[in-house]
Design a protein around this motif. Structure first.
Motif, mmCIF file in Angstrom:
data_model
loop_
_atom_site.group_PDB
_atom_site.id
_atom_site.type_symbol
_atom_site.label_atom_id
_atom_site.label_comp_id
_atom_site.label_asym_id
_atom_site.label_seq_id
_atom_site.Cartn_x
_atom_site.Cartn_y
_atom_site.Cartn_z
ATOM 1 N N GLN A 133 0.947 -1.271 -0.107
ATOM 2 C CA GLN A 133 0.128 0.071 0.339
ATOM 3 C C GLN A 133 0.868 1.169 0.165
ATOM 4 N N ARG A 134 2.064 1.010 -0.404
ATOM 5 C CA ARG A 134 2.987 2.289 -0.199
ATOM 6 C C ARG A 134 2.592 3.169 -1.585
ATOM 7 N N MET A 135 2.556 4.378 -1.168
ATOM 8 C CA MET A 135 2.249 5.451 -2.399
ATOM 9 C C MET A 135 3.642 6.087 -2.782
ATOM 10 N N TYR A 136 3.314 6.823 -3.918
ATOM 11 C CA TYR A 136 4.552 7.739 -4.400
ATOM 12 C C TYR A 136 4.209 8.974 -4.186
ATOM 13 N N ILE A 137 5.545 9.778 -3.709
ATOM 14 C CA ILE A 137 5.501 11.162 -3.321
ATOM 15 C C ILE A 137 6.592 11.877 -4.648
ATOM 16 N N SER A 138 5.798 12.655 -5.275
ATOM 17 C CA SER A 138 6.854 13.514 -6.177
ATOM 18 C C SER A 138 7.052 14.860 -5.726
ATOM 19 N N SER A 139 8.167 15.099 -5.294
ATOM 20 C CA SER A 139 8.434 16.468 -4.609
ATOM 21 C C SER A 139 9.451 17.288 -5.223
ATOM 22 N N PHE A 140 9.794 17.282 -6.300
ATOM 23 C CA PHE A 140 10.923 18.235 -7.075
ATOM 24 C C PHE A 140 10.015 18.931 -8.107
ATOM 25 N N GLY A 141 9.737 20.208 -7.817
ATOM 26 C CA GLY A 141 8.568 21.083 -8.361
ATOM 27 C C GLY A 141 7.452 21.249 -7.526
ATOM 28 N N SER A 142 6.335 20.494 -8.028
ATOM 29 C CA SER A 142 5.213 20.476 -7.200
ATOM 30 C C SER A 142 5.268 19.136 -6.400
ATOM 31 N N LEU A 143 4.059 19.321 -5.336
ATOM 32 C CA LEU A 143 3.876 18.017 -4.547
ATOM 33 C C LEU A 143 3.005 17.158 -5.039
ATOM 34 N N ARG A 144 3.120 16.042 -5.537
ATOM 35 C CA ARG A 144 1.911 15.108 -5.962
ATOM 36 C C ARG A 144 2.159 13.608 -5.066
ATOM 37 N N LEU A 145 0.953 13.107 -4.734
ATOM 38 C CA LEU A 145 0.838 11.712 -3.903
ATOM 39 C C LEU A 145 0.012 11.034 -4.987
ATOM 40 N N VAL A 146 0.570 9.839 -5.388
ATOM 41 C CA VAL A 146 -0.123 8.967 -6.409
ATOM 42 C C VAL A 146 -0.171 7.667 -5.598
ATOM 43 N N ASN A 147 -1.294 7.063 -5.714
ATOM 44 C CA ASN A 147 -1.530 5.904 -5.312
ATOM 45 C C ASN A 147 -1.197 4.716 -6.186
ATOM 46 N N ASN A 148 -1.233 3.472 -5.698
ATOM 47 C CA ASN A 148 -0.682 2.164 -6.336
ATOM 48 C C ASN A 148 -1.386 2.090 -7.991
ATOM 49 N N SER A 149 -2.809 2.679 -8.080
ATOM 50 C CA SER A 149 -3.198 2.555 -9.272
ATOM 51 C C SER A 149 -2.835 3.854 -10.321
ATOM 52 N N GLY A 150 -1.997 4.484 -9.835
ATOM 53 C CA GLY A 150 -1.489 5.540 -10.682
ATOM 54 C C GLY A 150 -2.365 6.950 -10.562
ATOM 55 N N MET A 151 -3.395 7.016 -9.518
ATOM 56 C CA MET A 151 -4.260 8.042 -9.507
ATOM 57 C C MET A 151 -3.665 8.931 -8.581
ATOM 58 N N GLU A 152 -3.758 10.269 -8.960
ATOM 59 C CA GLU A 152 -3.130 11.132 -7.890
ATOM 60 C C GLU A 152 -4.201 11.691 -7.009
ATOM 61 N N ILE A 153 -3.550 11.611 -5.928
ATOM 62 C CA ILE A 153 -4.532 12.084 -4.647
ATOM 63 C C ILE A 153 -5.290 13.582 -4.695
ATOM 64 N N LYS A 154 -6.077 13.901 -4.455
ATOM 65 C CA LYS A 154 -6.929 15.266 -4.539
ATOM 66 C C LYS A 154 -6.958 15.936 -2.987
ATOM 67 N N TRP A 155 -6.339 16.990 -2.712
ATOM 68 C CA TRP A 155 -6.190 17.625 -1.368
ATOM 69 C C TRP A 155 -7.494 18.446 -1.334
ATOM 70 N N ARG A 156 -7.956 18.366 0.077
ATOM 71 C CA ARG A 156 -9.317 19.168 0.401
ATOM 72 C C ARG A 156 -8.898 20.745 0.474
ATOM 73 N N THR A 157 -7.893 21.032 0.945
ATOM 74 C CA THR A 157 -7.310 22.332 0.993
ATOM 75 C C THR A 157 -5.800 22.588 0.915
ATOM 76 N N LYS A 158 -5.577 23.764 0.564
ATOM 77 C CA LYS A 158 -4.006 23.849 0.386
ATOM 78 C C LYS A 158 -3.300 23.628 1.820
ATOM 79 N N LYS A 159 -3.950 23.897 2.846
ATOM 80 C CA LYS A 159 -3.206 23.793 3.983
ATOM 81 C C LYS A 159 -3.110 22.357 4.566
#
Length: 333
Positions: A133-159
């Motif tokens: 269940q390990r997810m992948y974080i891309s942090s160079f440039g913008s921050l993106r969190l992607v799950n095992n299915s390749g879907m990017e997680i949507k954040w509820r707010t900027k905070k």
């Protein structure tokens, strides 16, 4: 569902016990007036749900719930209290519901139904979840969190997004509430800032659970927060490559591929500036080292030029190299 009742008032325990016995969803009930005995028993034989009072004699209900979070016990919590002022803090420790005494039958039925649904969803998730269940974080440039299915997680707010980045950047180390508030809401009154923190933590915990992480991805203990989940990330990959004292060509190409932009550059988080600068300087140093070591090796001519291009892109200082010529011959020995 197996249920525990934890309340230091004997008559309150008996009253709730009698009410719960009328529900077919409840298979068995354990009743405790001593929170220490309840905690010991649930570590050996955990229930599905606990009905927890806020006032437990020498211990507060919120402290008891924090211990459950810290031990990662998959138990749903329904607070039963005469004190409405603790409702927001209750949801901060991942409570499923908050009932006010005296508890009405209709309200209790709604809480039980809600917990039953949550437990069923969790059981289905356990059956169908992939091995990792390990997810992948891309942090160079913008921050993106992607799950095992390749879907990017949507954040509820900027905070919510920033709090995730902040806790993750601390590498699992606990961060005190006061420090988070000082970083995120420095100009807001303390009570209002604490409310904002509680709300943001609750939303972040909910976001990560909905994304498919295990129960309780955020640990709350002794007024500190830490991120308990295990993530793969481009930062981790880069750090492992940068630890190589004698950089190989294949590793240099990976570094160039990973370091597309500065760390969290597009997010512009003030607290990330020192990490960003340290990574940038380390990348600069290893690029320059590779160029110096391989300037005369024509086999590495393409890689050397790519390193030089990257150094120029980052506007980093690259010292002059003896023998430099833009018209170097590329003959392979």
């Amino acid at each position: 569902m197996k249920a525990f009742i934890i309340d230091d008032e004997t008559y309150a325990v008996k009253m709730l016990e009698k009410m719960l016995k009328s529900y077919k969803e409840i298979d068995s009930i354990g009743s405790f007036t001593d929170p220490a005995a309840a905690f010991s028993e649930m570590r050996k034989n955990p229930p599905d749900v606990i009905f927890l009072d806020m006032e437990l004699g020498g211990e507060h209900g919120l402290q008891f719930a924090e211990k459950l979070l810290e031990k990662q016990l998959p138990i749903e919590i329904i607070f039963v209290s005469a004190h409405p002022q603790f409702a927001l803090e209750a949801f901060e420790v991942n409570a499923a519901d908050y009932l006010l005494k005296p508890v009405s039958k209709a309200r209790l039925e709604k809480a039980i139904s809600r917990v039953k649904e949550k437990i069923q969803i969790y059981k289905e998730f356990i059956k169908t979840k992939p091995q990792s269940q390990r997810m992948y974080i891309s942090s160079f440039g913008s921050l993106r969190l992607v799950n095992n299915s390749g879907m990017e997680i949507k954040w509820r707010t900027k905070k919510v997004k920033e709090l995730f980045a902040y806790l993750w950047s601390n590498s699992g180390n606990p961060v005190h509430k006061a420090k988070i508030i000082d970083q995120f809401w420095p100009d807001i009154h303390a009570d209002k800032a604490m409310t904002l923190l509680h709300t943001t933590v609750y939303q972040l915990r909910k976001t990560l659970k909905e994304a498919g992480l295990e129960t309780n991805p955020i640990i709350l203990a002794n007024d500190t927060y830490s991120l308990a989940a295990d993530f793969q990330s481009d930062r981790q990959e880069l750090q492992e490559l940068l630890n190589d004292s004698e950089p190989a060509e294949k590793n240099m190409l990976k570094i160039l591929d990973l370091y597309k932009s500065d760390y969290l550059e597009e997010e512009d988080y003030f607290w990330a500036s020192q990490i960003r600068q340290n990574l940038k300087q380390t990348v600069q140093a290893i690029l320059e080292k590779f160029v110096q070591m391989n300037w005369e090796h024509t086999l590495f001519a393409d890689s050397v030029e790519k390193c030089l291009e990257k150094l120029q892109q980052l506007d980093l200082h690259c010292p002059p190299i003896v023998g430099h010529s833009n018209n170097r011959r590329r003959t392979h020995k």
